[in-house]
Design a protein around this motif. Structure first.
Motif, PDB file in Angstrom:
ATOM      1  N   VAL A 292       0.836  -3.867 -13.470  1.00 57.70           N
ATOM      2  CA  VAL A 292       0.726  -5.166 -14.136  1.00 57.70           C
ATOM      3  C   VAL A 292      -0.074  -4.962 -15.421  1.00 57.70           C
ATOM      4  O   VAL A 292      -0.744  -3.942 -15.588  1.00 57.70           O
ATOM      5  CB  VAL A 292      -0.006  -6.213 -13.251  1.00 57.70           C
ATOM      6  N   LYS A 293       0.001  -5.943 -16.317  1.00 56.95           N
ATOM      7  CA  LYS A 293      -0.807  -5.868 -17.526  1.00 56.95           C
ATOM      8  C   LYS A 293      -2.270  -6.093 -17.171  1.00 56.95           C
ATOM      9  O   LYS A 293      -2.605  -7.015 -16.418  1.00 56.95           O
ATOM     10  CB  LYS A 293      -0.351  -6.929 -18.524  1.00 56.95           C
TER      11      LYS A 293
ATOM     12  N   ASN B 244       4.922   3.440  -6.707  1.00 60.45           N
ATOM     13  CA  ASN B 244       5.504   2.366  -7.502  1.00 60.45           C
ATOM     14  C   ASN B 244       4.535   1.179  -7.523  1.00 60.45           C
ATOM     15  O   ASN B 244       4.690   0.216  -6.771  1.00 60.45           O
ATOM     16  CB  ASN B 244       6.847   1.938  -6.920  1.00 60.45           C
ATOM     17  N   PRO B 245       3.507   1.239  -8.388  1.00 59.18           N
ATOM     18  CA  PRO B 245       2.518   0.162  -8.434  1.00 59.18           C
ATOM     19  C   PRO B 245       3.119  -1.192  -8.816  1.00 59.18           C
ATOM     20  O   PRO B 245       2.611  -2.236  -8.404  1.00 59.18           O
ATOM     21  CB  PRO B 245       1.509   0.642  -9.484  1.00 59.18           C
ATOM     22  N   LYS B 246       4.212  -1.179  -9.588  1.00 57.58           N
ATOM     23  CA  LYS B 246       4.851  -2.443  -9.952  1.00 57.58           C
ATOM     24  C   LYS B 246       5.417  -3.126  -8.716  1.00 57.58           C
ATOM     25  O   LYS B 246       5.253  -4.343  -8.520  1.00 57.58           O
ATOM     26  CB  LYS B 246       5.962  -2.203 -10.977  1.00 57.58           C
ATOM     27  N   LYS B 247       6.100  -2.365  -7.872  1.00 58.03           N
ATOM     28  CA  LYS B 247       6.640  -2.917  -6.619  1.00 58.03           C
ATOM     29  C   LYS B 247       5.499  -3.359  -5.709  1.00 58.03           C
ATOM     30  O   LYS B 247       5.591  -4.399  -5.048  1.00 58.03           O
ATOM     31  CB  LYS B 247       7.497  -1.848  -5.919  1.00 58.03           C
ATOM     32  N   ALA B 248       4.438  -2.570  -5.700  1.00 55.98           N
ATOM     33  CA  ALA B 248       3.270  -2.931  -4.895  1.00 55.98           C
ATOM     34  C   ALA B 248       2.712  -4.272  -5.344  1.00 55.98           C
ATOM     35  O   ALA B 248       2.391  -5.140  -4.525  1.00 55.98           O
ATOM     36  CB  ALA B 248       2.200  -1.848  -4.998  1.00 55.98           C
ATOM     37  N   ALA B 249       2.602  -4.451  -6.667  1.00 62.28           N
ATOM     38  CA  ALA B 249       2.072  -5.702  -7.215  1.00 62.28           C
ATOM     39  C   ALA B 249       2.932  -6.889  -6.797  1.00 62.28           C
ATOM     40  O   ALA B 249       2.420  -7.969  -6.481  1.00 62.28           O
ATOM     41  CB  ALA B 249       1.990  -5.614  -8.734  1.00 62.28           C
TER      42      ALA B 249
ATOM     43  N   GLN C  27       0.825  -1.212   0.000  1.00 64.06           N
ATOM     44  CA  GLN C  27       0.000   0.000   0.000  1.00 64.06           C
ATOM     45  C   GLN C  27       0.861   1.265   0.000  1.00 64.06           C
ATOM     46  O   GLN C  27       0.552   2.245  -0.698  1.00 64.06           O
ATOM     47  CB  GLN C  27      -0.907   0.003   1.241  1.00 64.06           C
ATOM     48  N   MET C  28       1.945   1.222   0.759  1.00 61.30           N
ATOM     49  CA  MET C  28       2.823   2.394   0.824  1.00 61.30           C
ATOM     50  C   MET C  28       3.483   2.642  -0.528  1.00 61.30           C
ATOM     51  O   MET C  28       3.631   3.794  -0.961  1.00 61.30           O
ATOM     52  CB  MET C  28       3.868   2.200   1.921  1.00 61.30           C
ATOM     53  N   HIS C  29       3.857   1.559  -1.216  1.00 56.84           N
ATOM     54  CA  HIS C  29       4.441   1.710  -2.549  1.00 56.84           C
ATOM     55  C   HIS C  29       3.384   2.137  -3.573  1.00 56.84           C
ATOM     56  O   HIS C  29       3.662   2.970  -4.440  1.00 56.84           O
ATOM     57  CB  HIS C  29       5.077   0.388  -2.993  1.00 56.84           C
ATOM     58  N   GLU C  30       2.195   1.568  -3.465  1.00 63.53           N
ATOM     59  CA  GLU C  30       1.151   1.881  -4.442  1.00 63.53           C
ATOM     60  C   GLU C  30       0.713   3.339  -4.376  1.00 63.53           C
ATOM     61  O   GLU C  30       0.533   4.000  -5.409  1.00 63.53           O
ATOM     62  CB  GLU C  30      -0.053   0.969  -4.246  1.00 63.53           C
ATOM     63  N   PHE C  31       0.549   3.843  -3.156  1.00 60.48           N
ATOM     64  CA  PHE C  31      -0.007   5.193  -2.997  1.00 60.48           C
ATOM     65  C   PHE C  31       1.044   6.247  -2.646  1.00 60.48           C
ATOM     66  O   PHE C  31       0.706   7.415  -2.448  1.00 60.48           O
ATOM     67  CB  PHE C  31      -1.112   5.171  -1.945  1.00 60.48           C
ATOM     68  N   GLY C  32       2.312   5.825  -2.564  1.00 59.65           N
ATOM     69  CA  GLY C  32       3.382   6.794  -2.346  1.00 59.65           C
ATOM     70  C   GLY C  32       3.429   7.362  -0.944  1.00 59.65           C
ATOM     71  O   GLY C  32       3.635   8.568  -0.771  1.00 59.65           O
ATOM     72  N   TYR C  33       3.238   6.517   0.062  1.00 59.64           N
ATOM     73  CA  TYR C  33       3.327   6.972   1.455  1.00 59.64           C
ATOM     74  C   TYR C  33       4.783   6.870   1.914  1.00 59.64           C
ATOM     75  O   TYR C  33       5.292   5.797   2.201  1.00 59.64           O
ATOM     76  CB  TYR C  33       2.447   6.126   2.364  1.00 59.64           C
ATOM     77  N   GLY C  34       5.468   8.009   1.953  1.00 61.89           N
ATOM     78  CA  GLY C  34       6.846   8.028   2.430  1.00 61.89           C
ATOM     79  C   GLY C  34       7.862   7.624   1.394  1.00 61.89           C
ATOM     80  O   GLY C  34       9.064   7.558   1.701  1.00 61.89           O
TER      81      GLY C  34
ATOM     82  N   GLU D 215      -3.170 -14.168   2.032  1.00 62.35           N
ATOM     83  CA  GLU D 215      -3.659 -12.923   2.615  1.00 62.35           C
ATOM     84  C   GLU D 215      -4.804 -12.333   1.783  1.00 62.35           C
ATOM     85  O   GLU D 215      -4.616 -11.952   0.621  1.00 62.35           O
ATOM     86  CB  GLU D 215      -2.521 -11.905   2.724  1.00 62.35           C
ATOM     87  N   ALA D 216      -5.975 -12.255   2.376  1.00 57.65           N
ATOM     88  CA  ALA D 216      -7.161 -11.765   1.662  1.00 57.65           C
ATOM     89  C   ALA D 216      -7.002 -10.320   1.197  1.00 57.65           C
ATOM     90  O   ALA D 216      -7.413  -9.963   0.087  1.00 57.65           O
ATOM     91  CB  ALA D 216      -8.396 -11.892   2.548  1.00 57.65           C
ATOM     92  N   ASP D 217      -6.415  -9.464   2.044  1.00 56.55           N
ATOM     93  CA  ASP D 217      -6.224  -8.056   1.674  1.00 56.55           C
ATOM     94  C   ASP D 217      -5.285  -7.931   0.475  1.00 56.55           C
ATOM     95  O   ASP D 217      -5.496  -7.086  -0.407  1.00 56.55           O
ATOM     96  CB  ASP D 217      -5.658  -7.269   2.854  1.00 56.55           C
ATOM     97  N   ALA D 218      -4.250  -8.768   0.441  1.00 54.17           N
ATOM     98  CA  ALA D 218      -3.310  -8.740  -0.676  1.00 54.17           C
ATOM     99  C   ALA D 218      -3.992  -9.204  -1.962  1.00 54.17           C
ATOM    100  O   ALA D 218      -3.748  -8.655  -3.046  1.00 54.17           O
ATOM    101  CB  ALA D 218      -2.101  -9.622  -0.366  1.00 54.17           C
ATOM    102  N   MET D 219      -4.855 -10.202  -1.846  1.00 51.18           N
ATOM    103  CA  MET D 219      -5.613 -10.680  -3.007  1.00 51.18           C
ATOM    104  C   MET D 219      -6.473  -9.562  -3.577  1.00 51.18           C
ATOM    105  O   MET D 219      -6.524  -9.338  -4.788  1.00 51.18           O
ATOM    106  CB  MET D 219      -6.504 -11.858  -2.604  1.00 51.18           C
ATOM    107  N   PHE D 220      -7.156  -8.852  -2.694  1.00 47.95           N
ATOM    108  CA  PHE D 220      -8.024  -7.757  -3.115  1.00 47.95           C
ATOM    109  C   PHE D 220      -7.216  -6.644  -3.772  1.00 47.95           C
ATOM    110  O   PHE D 220      -7.581  -6.148  -4.846  1.00 47.95           O
ATOM    111  CB  PHE D 220      -8.781  -7.202  -1.904  1.00 47.95           C
ATOM    112  N   ALA D 221      -6.115  -6.256  -3.139  1.00 48.29           N
ATOM    113  CA  ALA D 221      -5.306  -5.154  -3.660  1.00 48.29           C
ATOM    114  C   ALA D 221      -4.714  -5.499  -5.024  1.00 48.29           C
ATOM    115  O   ALA D 221      -4.692  -4.658  -5.930  1.00 48.29           O
ATOM    116  CB  ALA D 221      -4.195  -4.816  -2.666  1.00 48.29           C
TER     117      ALA D 221
END
Length: 239
Positions: free
Chosen positions: A103-104, A70-75, A59-66, A86-92
């Motif tokens: 991701v494509k 970097n959505p690729k790193k988040a993925a 989430q921090m990588h996806e939304f740039g917290y600190g 992890e259910a939250d990771a599946m959802f994200a």
């Protein structure tokens, strides 16, 4: 031997408590804007293969917290969390596949991940999966399936799902058309602060007699109390 096993069990439980405390410390730091501390703890936990931390660091990588977005790193982090169930990771990760960020774009993959998360009980995933079925996005359009998933999320007091259930009843999609049920679900969603539901409920009311409104209001109150008590399971359990 039993004594040794007991000590090992106690140590494992203690370690688990420490890990959870470390995770909560990281979450608290992030919420307070102390991203440096949050990143330190999240990275430590990820290095130790702790699934929930993979989601939060993602989430921090996806939304740039600190750090830079970097959505690729988040993925990549979400994908590691998915492997650990992890259910939250599946959802994200599903949202990234749905939007094609990091991701494509792959709607079928998004549906698959939403379903995995939804089956673990995540209300947001149940709702999103319902939307996918209702719109025929990544799957064949199926209002019956949409209704099932909305109902599961609504049972967890997810207002958007309650509102969408009202829409299905208003249109008669996947259910028998019913202004009463539309009114009931709009009322429940309105209890949770859903503004569109408040407007829709007033539109439903115009099509009902005062006695019908009174009866439906009582049913809505009863339904809402069941939901709050965790005793509402839907009209059927097909899923």
């Amino acid at each position: 031997m039993k004594h040794i096993l007991k000590i090992i069990t106690i140590c494992l439980a203690f370690t688990s408590c420490l890990v959870k405390a470390d995770l909560q410390q990281a979450i608290d730091a992030a919420n307070e804007g102390d991203f440096e501390t949050a990143l330190f703890h999240f990275n430590y936990l990820v290095e130790n293969n702790y699934g929930p931390a993979m989601y939060h660091l993602g989430q921090m990588h996806e939304f740039g917290y600190g750090l830079p977005r970097n959505p690729k790193k988040a993925a990549e982090l979400y994908a590691k969390g998915v492997k650990l169930g992890e259910a939250d990771a599946m959802f994200a990760l599903a949202t990234l596949y749905q939007d094609g960020k990091g991701v494509k774009k792959d709607l079928q993959k998004a549906v698959s991940l939403y379903e995995s998360s939804a089956k673990k009980g995540l209300a947001a995933a149940q709702f999103n999966l319902g939307v996918m079925y209702a719109n025929g996005t990544g799957v064949i359009q199926d209002f019956y399936a949409a209704k099932d998933w909305y109902t599961k999320a609504a049972a967890q007091n997810y207002a958007a799902a309650q509102f969408n259930l009202a829409l299905l009843y208003f249109e008669g999609q996947g259910v028998d058309k019913s202004i009463e049920m539309s009114f009931i679900w709009n009322t429940v969603a309105e209890f949770n602060g859903h503004k569109d539901a408040s407007h829709s409920r007033k539109l439903d009311e115009r099509k009902m007699s005062p006695s019908q409104v009174k009866e439906a209001s009582e049913k809505a109150n009863e339904l809402y109390q069941k939901i709050l008590a965790g005793k509402y399971y839907g009209d059927d359990r097909r899923i």
